[in-house]
Write a protein that holds these residues in place. Structure first.
Motif, PDB file in Angstrom:
ATOM      1  N   TRP B 205       0.832  -1.201   0.000  1.00 17.08           N
ATOM      2  CA  TRP B 205       0.000   0.000   0.000  1.00 17.08           C
ATOM      3  C   TRP B 205       0.874   1.261   0.000  1.00 17.08           C
ATOM      4  O   TRP B 205       1.779   1.403   0.829  1.00 17.08           O
ATOM      5  CB  TRP B 205      -0.927   0.009   1.229  1.00 17.08           C
ATOM      6  N   GLY B 206       0.578   2.149  -0.953  1.00 19.30           N
ATOM      7  CA  GLY B 206       1.332   3.401  -1.031  1.00 19.30           C
ATOM      8  C   GLY B 206       2.645   3.290  -1.788  1.00 19.30           C
ATOM      9  O   GLY B 206       3.396   4.249  -1.859  1.00 19.30           O
ATOM     10  N   ILE B 207       2.919   2.121  -2.351  1.00 18.70           N
ATOM     11  CA  ILE B 207       4.084   1.972  -3.233  1.00 18.70           C
ATOM     12  C   ILE B 207       3.542   1.984  -4.659  1.00 18.70           C
ATOM     13  O   ILE B 207       2.595   1.245  -4.965  1.00 18.70           O
ATOM     14  CB  ILE B 207       4.847   0.662  -2.951  1.00 18.70           C
ATOM     15  N   VAL B 208       4.114   2.828  -5.519  1.00 16.56           N
ATOM     16  CA  VAL B 208       3.620   2.931  -6.896  1.00 16.56           C
ATOM     17  C   VAL B 208       3.666   1.546  -7.538  1.00 16.56           C
ATOM     18  O   VAL B 208       4.714   0.899  -7.545  1.00 16.56           O
ATOM     19  CB  VAL B 208       4.464   3.948  -7.698  1.00 16.56           C
ATOM     20  N   ALA B 209       2.530   1.078  -8.053  1.00 14.14           N
ATOM     21  CA  ALA B 209       2.399  -0.301  -8.523  1.00 14.14           C
ATOM     22  C   ALA B 209       3.022  -0.481  -9.901  1.00 14.14           C
ATOM     23  O   ALA B 209       2.875   0.357 -10.784  1.00 14.14           O
ATOM     24  CB  ALA B 209       0.929  -0.688  -8.560  1.00 14.14           C
ATOM     25  N   SER B 323      -2.216  -2.633 -17.033  1.00 18.06           N
ATOM     26  CA  SER B 323      -3.418  -2.348 -16.241  1.00 18.06           C
ATOM     27  C   SER B 323      -3.128  -1.304 -15.170  1.00 18.06           C
ATOM     28  O   SER B 323      -3.866  -0.334 -15.006  1.00 18.06           O
ATOM     29  CB  SER B 323      -3.931  -3.622 -15.573  1.00 18.06           C
ATOM     30  N   ASN B 324      -2.039  -1.502 -14.427  1.00 15.38           N
ATOM     31  CA  ASN B 324      -1.713  -0.575 -13.332  1.00 15.38           C
ATOM     32  C   ASN B 324      -1.459   0.846 -13.828  1.00 15.38           C
ATOM     33  O   ASN B 324      -1.823   1.817 -13.174  1.00 15.38           O
ATOM     34  CB  ASN B 324      -0.482  -1.068 -12.566  1.00 15.38           C
ATOM     35  N   LEU B 325      -0.794   0.953 -14.981  1.00 17.23           N
ATOM     36  CA  LEU B 325      -0.416   2.279 -15.456  1.00 17.23           C
ATOM     37  C   LEU B 325      -1.544   2.974 -16.232  1.00 17.23           C
ATOM     38  O   LEU B 325      -1.380   4.107 -16.684  1.00 17.23           O
ATOM     39  CB  LEU B 325       0.878   2.221 -16.278  1.00 17.23           C
ATOM     40  N   ALA B 326      -2.690   2.302 -16.343  1.00 17.89           N
ATOM     41  CA  ALA B 326      -3.854   2.942 -16.968  1.00 17.89           C
ATOM     42  C   ALA B 326      -4.309   4.158 -16.160  1.00 17.89           C
ATOM     43  O   ALA B 326      -4.990   5.039 -16.675  1.00 17.89           O
ATOM     44  CB  ALA B 326      -4.998   1.939 -17.095  1.00 17.89           C
ATOM     45  N   ARG B 327      -3.903   4.202 -14.885  1.00 13.79           N
ATOM     46  CA  ARG B 327      -4.364   5.302 -14.021  1.00 13.79           C
ATOM     47  C   ARG B 327      -3.721   6.653 -14.383  1.00 13.79           C
ATOM     48  O   ARG B 327      -4.215   7.691 -13.969  1.00 13.79           O
ATOM     49  CB  ARG B 327      -4.080   4.965 -12.553  1.00 13.79           C
ATOM     50  N   TYR B 328      -2.627   6.630 -15.148  1.00 10.24           N
ATOM     51  CA  TYR B 328      -1.963   7.901 -15.486  1.00 10.24           C
ATOM     52  C   TYR B 328      -2.644   8.471 -16.727  1.00 10.24           C
ATOM     53  O   TYR B 328      -2.288   8.153 -17.858  1.00 10.24           O
ATOM     54  CB  TYR B 328      -0.453   7.686 -15.666  1.00 10.24           C
ATOM     55  N   THR B 349      -0.899  12.912 -23.287  1.00  9.86           N
ATOM     56  CA  THR B 349      -0.335  12.924 -21.943  1.00  9.86           C
ATOM     57  C   THR B 349       0.593  11.733 -21.745  1.00  9.86           C
ATOM     58  O   THR B 349       1.730  11.865 -21.274  1.00  9.86           O
ATOM     59  CB  THR B 349      -1.463  12.870 -20.890  1.00  9.86           C
ATOM     60  N   ARG B 350       0.118  10.565 -22.145  1.00  9.38           N
ATOM     61  CA  ARG B 350       0.883   9.347 -21.909  1.00  9.38           C
ATOM     62  C   ARG B 350       2.095   9.252 -22.841  1.00  9.38           C
ATOM     63  O   ARG B 350       3.139   8.718 -22.445  1.00  9.38           O
ATOM     64  CB  ARG B 350      -0.042   8.134 -22.030  1.00  9.38           C
ATOM     65  N   ALA B 351       1.965   9.789 -24.073  1.00 12.17           N
ATOM     66  CA  ALA B 351       3.111   9.790 -24.985  1.00 12.17           C
ATOM     67  C   ALA B 351       4.219  10.697 -24.439  1.00 12.17           C
ATOM     68  O   ALA B 351       5.401  10.368 -24.506  1.00 12.17           O
ATOM     69  CB  ALA B 351       2.688  10.248 -26.375  1.00 12.17           C
ATOM     70  N   ALA B 352       3.824  11.823 -23.862  1.00 12.98           N
ATOM     71  CA  ALA B 352       4.825  12.768 -23.339  1.00 12.98           C
ATOM     72  C   ALA B 352       5.372  12.325 -21.986  1.00 12.98           C
ATOM     73  O   ALA B 352       6.518  12.595 -21.651  1.00 12.98           O
ATOM     74  CB  ALA B 352       4.194  14.157 -23.214  1.00 12.98           C
TER      75      ALA B 352
END
Lengths: 95, 493
Positions: B205-209, B323-328, B349-352
């Protein structure tokens, strides 16, 4: 299995990453290098083997159905690139 | 470099309790060392004011005789751990400026126990890499150099900042994380000690996944005892992580130096790779001799699915990452790049915001999870993961207490030397470590000596689930027997 350039564009869109035309060929090469590295797995006999769903035997805990958190709207939106009061602001999605 | 930064974590703890020096003096010495070592790029953010304020509080507690287990001990924190009010970037542009309003469970336990934070440590972007070269904020330079050369060497990755900071005496110990070898490979490359605990031992918890079924937190320190002290504070049940395991945390330090007489050590023949360097093989055999001399029994074992672990990992880890990085998404935190509509805003956003390695992995992940390919890739990889775990279970069932392997297929390489043409070349670094993540087991890396190029080499011990204590006992037996490694002098200061 290998991917063509149309597939590279399709998965970039699935992953919601903008890709410039000049990057597609390079990405195709890299993705195909990785896919050929994992290709050997198709020869492994996995007949009757259950796919792993939990790395160690554990069951998902249940907890009391009660409110344990909340009233932190200011904290939740504090890092938003664009916000109004306690709302995230996004480009218009509904006409 | 002062005397105080040369101390082990245990010696610093004992010195503080004996009032030989103050927490403020100890912290000041480290703050100065960190400032002088900016050329290594190990710290992404230094927090000296916070550190000195915490040290002052520790001095007050020490004066009252109320010292906690890590009272006044200065640590570095991998910038994958969310720290309340302190920028947390995961070494990515997409999280630039992100200041969490909460604290990760593991770091909150370190502060609960009195530790002092010196700053946030560099890493590969989102912990994806084996050399710390994928960081958006530049690579970490290892304090080590090859014999007779001043070429810049990588500290390994993804916990490259953690390993370099510990080896260069820029903290007493550091937090790290390990998804495929990210604690153990950098520990091996820098002559330090690192443990990836059993999956579920430390809260995520609280560690970037990155890849949630593989990620585990763990420490890097300069010896086995310090690593054990750190793990005791980092481990423990957390209701906020549904995969956290509710079982008591043992006093790991008590296992350090305990007898290993009669312990059965498995030597897996599949870890002897074609074309493996003679030096790696020789070190491995020395490890066997050291453990034998300490009273352990050595047995040959077979882990037949070993060579499938790395390809299966490069399906499972990118799938979970995608899946995890879909949040950005440019909405809730971090970077936003406008576009003509919301989808274009996400894509821009994600490309940059994502670097090349992260983009590659989320695209592979999206592909292996996509309709028509899910069964052929993802489900098959998870089946192979079951086979890998069964291999280990069979060995443990036959009475093996731990397994000894090399930690890495080579010593550290130079910055820019690997993976620029073919990403797979870099992935091969994790060949001995990924199996452990795939099976959720604990793995400890200890230094074994120096190779002919003057760089350190490590040995890996793999244990039964939740038997970290056995690893600390065996690790300290190797530590006692192995030639002492002199950590590098401060050429960077």
């Amino acid at each position: 299995m290998s991917v063509d350039q149309a597939t590279v564009r399709r998965i970039a869109h699935l992953a919601r990453v903008a890709v410039e035309d000049k990057e597609v060929e390079h990405l195709q090469g890299e993705i195909n290098a990785i896919l050929s590295f994992v290709e050997a797995l198709s020869a492994v006999d996995v007949e009757g083997v259950e796919p792993m769903t939990s790395v160690l035997p554990m069951h998902l805990r249940m907890r009391q159905d009660e409110v344990t958190d909340g009233f932190i709207a200011a904290d939740v939106v504090a890092n938003a690139p664009e916000r109004e009061d306690s709302f995230f602001v996004v480009p218009k999605v509904v006409e | 470099m002062t005397e105080l930064t040369r101390l082990s974590l245990a010696a610093a703890r004992d010195g503080l309790n004996a009032k030989k020096f103050t927490a403020t003096e100890l912290t000041r010495a480290h703050v100065d060392a960190v400032e002088k070592a900016r050329a290594l790029n190990a710290y992404l953010k230094e927090t000296p004011e916070k550190a000195l304020a915490a040290a002052a509080e520790s001095d007050a507690r020490l004066a009252k005789g109320e010292a906690r287990p890590l009272e006044g001990l200065p640590l570095g924190i991998k910038d994958l751990y969310c720290t309340n009010g302190v920028e947390t970037t995961a070494a990515s542009r997409i999280l630039e400026g992100f200041k969490p309003h909460y604290e990760s469970t593991v770091t909150s336990q370190l502060w609960r126990d009195g530790a002092v934070m010196l700053g946030k440590l560099n890493l590969d972007e989102f912990a994806m890499g084996s050399s710390n070269e994928t960081s958006a904020y530049g690579p970490v330079v290892s304090p080590w150099r090859r014999k007779g050369s001043d070429a810049k060497i990588v500290p390994g990755g993804s916990s490259g900042g953690s390993a370099a900071a510990v080896a260069a005496h820029l903290c007493l110990a550091a937090t790290a994380t390990d998804t495929g070898g990210s604690i153990r490979q950098p520990a091996a490359f820098t002559g330090t000690v690192g443990i990836k605990p059993t999956y579920g031992r430390c809260s995520r918890w609280g560690i970037v996944a990155f890849a949630s079924s593989l990620d585990q937190a763990g420490p890097i320190a300069r010896d086995v005892r310090d690593t054990a002290i750190m793990l005791r504070s980092m481990a423990g049940f957390d209701p906020k992580d549904s995969t956290s395991v509710d079982r008591p945390v043992p006093d790991y330090e008590a296992a350090v130096g305990a007898s290993v007489k009669g312990k059965k050590i498995g030597i897996p023949k599949e870890y002897r790779l074609d074309g493996m360097s003679q030096e790696i093989d020789a070190l491995w055999m020395k490890g066997v001799e050291w453990l034998k001399a300490a009273g352990a029994e050595i047995v040959d074992i077979s882990l037949p699915h070993t060579h499938h672990a790395l390809p299966a990992y490069y399906i499972v880890a990118p799938a979970e990452a995608s899946s995890n990085l879909a949040r950005y998404d440019g909405v809730r935190y971090g970077l936003r790049k406008p576009g003509k509509d919301i989808v274009a805003m996400y894509e821009n956003t994600r490309a940059a915001g994502f670097g090349a390695e992260v983009r590659r992995r989320i695209m592979i992940g999206a592909y292996v999870l996509s309709a028509g390919y899910y069964d052929a890739y993802y489900v098959r990889a998870q089946k192979i993961r079951t086979l890998i775990r069964r291999d280990f279970e069979a060995a443990f069932h036959a009475g093996v207490d731990a397994i000894l392997t090399p930690a890495t297929p080579s010593t550290a390489f130079g910055i820019g030397e690997k993976g620029s043409a073919d990403p797979v070349e870099m992935y091969l670094n994790d060949v001995f470590t990924v199996t452990v993540n795939m099976a959720g087991l604990p793995g400890l890396v200890v230094p074994g000596g120096l190779a002919s190029d003057g760089l350190p080499l490590g040995l890996q011990l793999i244990g039964r689930p939740f038997e970290e204590e056995t690893l600390f006992s065996l690790g300290s037996a190797i530590e006692q027997a192995a030639p002492k490694i002199e950590l590098p002098q401060d050429w960077w200061a």
